[in-house]
Write an enzyme that holds these catalytic residues in place. Structure first.
Site, PDB file in Angstrom:
ATOM      1  N   GLY A 190      66.937  80.377  19.116  1.00 36.87           N
ATOM      2  CA  GLY A 190      67.270  78.995  19.444  1.00 36.87           C
ATOM      3  C   GLY A 190      68.070  78.369  18.332  1.00 36.87           C
ATOM      4  CB  SER A 191      68.899  74.873  17.655  1.00 37.38           C
ATOM      5  OG  SER A 191      67.608  74.317  17.643  1.00 37.38           O
ATOM      6  CD  GLU A 224      65.626  89.396  18.848  1.00 40.98           C
ATOM      7  OE1 GLU A 224      64.472  88.989  19.042  1.00 40.98           O
ATOM      8  OE2 GLU A 224      66.619  88.922  19.430  1.00 40.98           O
ATOM      9  CE  LYS A 239      58.719  76.570  24.321  1.00 39.85           C
ATOM     10  NZ  LYS A 239      59.670  76.410  25.450  1.00 39.85           N
ATOM     11  NE  ARG A 267      77.940  88.498  27.209  1.00 42.76           N
ATOM     12  CZ  ARG A 267      77.034  88.506  26.223  1.00 42.76           C
ATOM     13  NH1 ARG A 267      77.329  87.961  25.057  1.00 42.76           N
ATOM     14  NH2 ARG A 267      75.852  89.034  26.412  1.00 42.76           N
ATOM     15  CB  SER A 282      75.247  91.663  22.879  1.00 40.80           C
ATOM     16  OG  SER A 282      75.454  90.412  22.273  1.00 40.80           O
ATOM     17  CG  ASN A 298      71.649  81.216  25.394  1.00 41.52           C
ATOM     18  OD1 ASN A 298      70.495  81.622  25.313  1.00 41.52           O
ATOM     19  ND2 ASN A 298      72.520  81.368  24.415  1.00 41.52           N
ATOM     20  CD  GLU A 310      68.360  87.527  16.209  1.00 41.61           C
ATOM     21  OE1 GLU A 310      69.476  87.087  15.848  1.00 41.61           O
ATOM     22  OE2 GLU A 310      67.941  88.655  15.878  1.00 41.61           O
ATOM     23  CG  LEU A 311      67.628  80.714  13.404  1.00 40.13           C
ATOM     24  CD1 LEU A 311      67.333  80.113  12.046  1.00 40.13           C
ATOM     25  CD2 LEU A 311      66.616  80.232  14.435  1.00 40.13           C
ATOM     26  CB  CYS A 346      73.946  82.208  19.156  1.00 38.94           C
ATOM     27  SG  CYS A 346      73.235  83.766  19.680  1.00 38.94           S
TER      28      CYS A 346
END
Ligand code: ADP
Length: 486
Positions: free
Chosen positions: A236-237, A466, A182, A286, A449, A159, A258-259, A292
């Site tokens: 991710g999820s 983060e 990755k 946005r 953010s 995303n 970071e889910l 998330c």
């Protein structure tokens, strides 16, 4: 179209291992698709498990020398990469729009935001300190030093193809850690372009290794379980995050997670409604809602609910949907068929439970994974829209009566990433912010953010932060030296 071709042709298509671009050892490739047309944009190397381990070996080999590099040198590499990203903002933005779908204006914004992590951590790289103290009983002394945790494994989503990478790579390089990353197979091109930028900025071979892989689990599990990596950072999820946490337990890797999120957006009757509508547009729209941090559930106090829904509906209905490269487009396609089907499903479920669509809700005909900006009212609390991440341009509005009721609804989720609160009443603002179970609160703003602030969640939304001054700590180990005999 010529410009698009030129930008696509400039991107490396291999795996970056040990400072060199190379094909997959299996010869496999993965096709990168334009989500607005379904057309194939590029084919890039698809890593095998052997490639994953080769990347880890390269990161492991480069670790000691990189950790010994002067902080100022690590800082300068990040600073040069920051400047290169801004110098190439247009082409990076176009590349991102092509593979991810977001409107060009938003892609430009992401390039700047992503680059900012490099600037921020270039500044932090030279400020890593330690501690010195006298034991309470006197005599011995405590020396505390900070050292890089070691080789890191990063797995990032589609995303925000650049920013989700730089917010991990920035602090890792600043701290002196090497990396295997990755990217998501839907959007590898932005990361591959970034890899070349970092090499050009003087990053030593093996410090950053990039492995695109469609068999994410097959390639990354052996890397995580190997033991040479000391840290995993994943965005991710929640489902995949839990699998990865289990894999990390094997060799007790440090983790940052970071889910998923399920942000509420609370509008109280003492809010400035125009500000609230503005905030909702940002928090909801946005990135087409594919964030998330996206406002997933809007709860509005009864006396202002109708006016808020009308104003929001008007704004949502006026948004221009289309290919992100077209002038004036504000809403691009969703990432893929799966993402689109999920949004259609969730809206169908809400309607079946008595919700009312006031704007949008009709799937767009033609190629690409488009879904129109949609507003839904009278959403029952039990509907799936209130519990699952929508990841699309759908705003479900529910009405509440009391502050207690709003807080209970906002906290009735296993997620705890961010919530948004709109009120002009200072006491209420602070009271509600304190009681929300989450890592971040947007107070009269739809955007939280910022590279200089600690981003992260509580509950099943994750572990660690983060950005901010604490961001680099995720990549540093403390070593305490007890000094006796003084
Ligand atoms: P989404 O559903 O938004 O794609 P995911 O959590 O599935 O979110 O994907 C985020 C990142 O995690 C992507 O890079 C994806 O390839 C990767 N991923 C998915 N499954 C696994 C897995 N089992 N092991 C490691 N990485 C995975």
């Amino acid at each position: 179209a010529d410009l698009e071709r030129k930008v696509l042709d400039s991107v490396p298509t291999g795996l970056l291992i040990g400072g060199r671009w190379r094909p997959s050892s299996s010869g496999a490739t993965v096709k990168v698709e334009d989500p607005s047309t379904g057309a194939v944009l590029a084919e890039v190397a698809d890593a095998s498990p052997e490639d994953g381990l080769a990347a880890l070996a390269a990161a492991h080999e480069a670790q000691a020398d990189f950790a010994a590099l002067a902080p100022r040198e690590r800082s300068d590499i990040l600073r040069r990469a920051f400047e290169a990203m801004l110098a190439r903002q247009e082409e990076l933005a176009l590349l991102m729009t092509l593979e991810m779908g977001k409107p060009l204006a938003e892609a430009r914004g992401e390039v700047a935001y992503a680059a900012e992590f490099f600037r921020w951590f270039a500044e932090e790289a030279v400020r890593i300190d330690g501690g010195f103290a006298t034991a309470p009983a006197g005599g011995s002394r405590f020396l505390v030093m900070k050292q890089p945790v070691g080789p890191c494994v990063f797995i990032t989503p589609w995303n925000f193809p650049l920013a989700m990478g730089t917010r991990k790579i920035g602090p890792a390089l600043a701290a002196g850690c090497t990396v295997v990353i990755k990217p998501a197979p839907q959007t590898p091109l932005s990361m591959l372009a970034l890899g070349q930028i970092l090499l050009d900025a003087g990053l030593p071979a093996g410090v950053l290794n990039i492995v695109t892989a469609t068999d994410a689990g097959g390639v990354m599990e052996p890397v995580i379980r190997d033991g040479r990596a000391r840290k995993l950072s994943f965005t991710g999820s929640t489902g995949v995050g839990k699998i990865l946490l289990e894999q990390c337990a094997d060799k007790v890797l440090r983790t940052s997670m970071e889910l998923g999120g399920n942000a509420s957006f609370l509008v109280f009757e003492d809010a400035d409604l125009d500000k609230a509508v503005e905030g909702a547009m940002l928090a909801k729209m946005r990135n087409m809602g594919e964030a998330c941090t996206a406002a997933n559930r809007l709860y509005v106090q009864r006396s202002v609910a109708e006016e808020f829904a009308a104003k929001l509906g008007e704004r949502m209905g006026a948004l221009k949907v289309g290919r992100g490269t077209e002038d004036g487009v504000q809403v691009g396609p969703l990432i893929d068929r799966k993402g689109l089907d999920k949004v259609v499903d969730l809206v169908g479920d809400a309607v079946a439970h008595g919700a009312r669509i006031t704007v949008g809700g009709e799937r767009v005909d033609g190629p690409g994974y488009f879904y129109p900006p949609t507003v839904i009212t009278d959403v029952p609390q039990s509907s799936r829209l209130n519990h699952e991440e929508i990841f699309g341009p759908v705003a479900p509005i529910s009405v509440f009566d009391t502050e207690e009721e709003a807080l209970a609804a906002a906290n009735a989720t296993e997620f705890g990433l961010v919530n948004y609160v709109f009120t002009e009443n200072l006491n209420r603002a602070l009271r509600v912010a304190e009681k929300l179970e989450c890592g971040m609160v947007g107070l009269n703003t739809g955007l939280v953010s910022n590279p200089a602030a600690p981003f992260g969640g509580t509950k099943e939304s994750g572990l660690g932060r983060e950005g901010g001054t604490v961001g680099i700590d995720e990549f540093l180990e403390l070593k305490y030296v007890a000094i006796g005999g003084l």
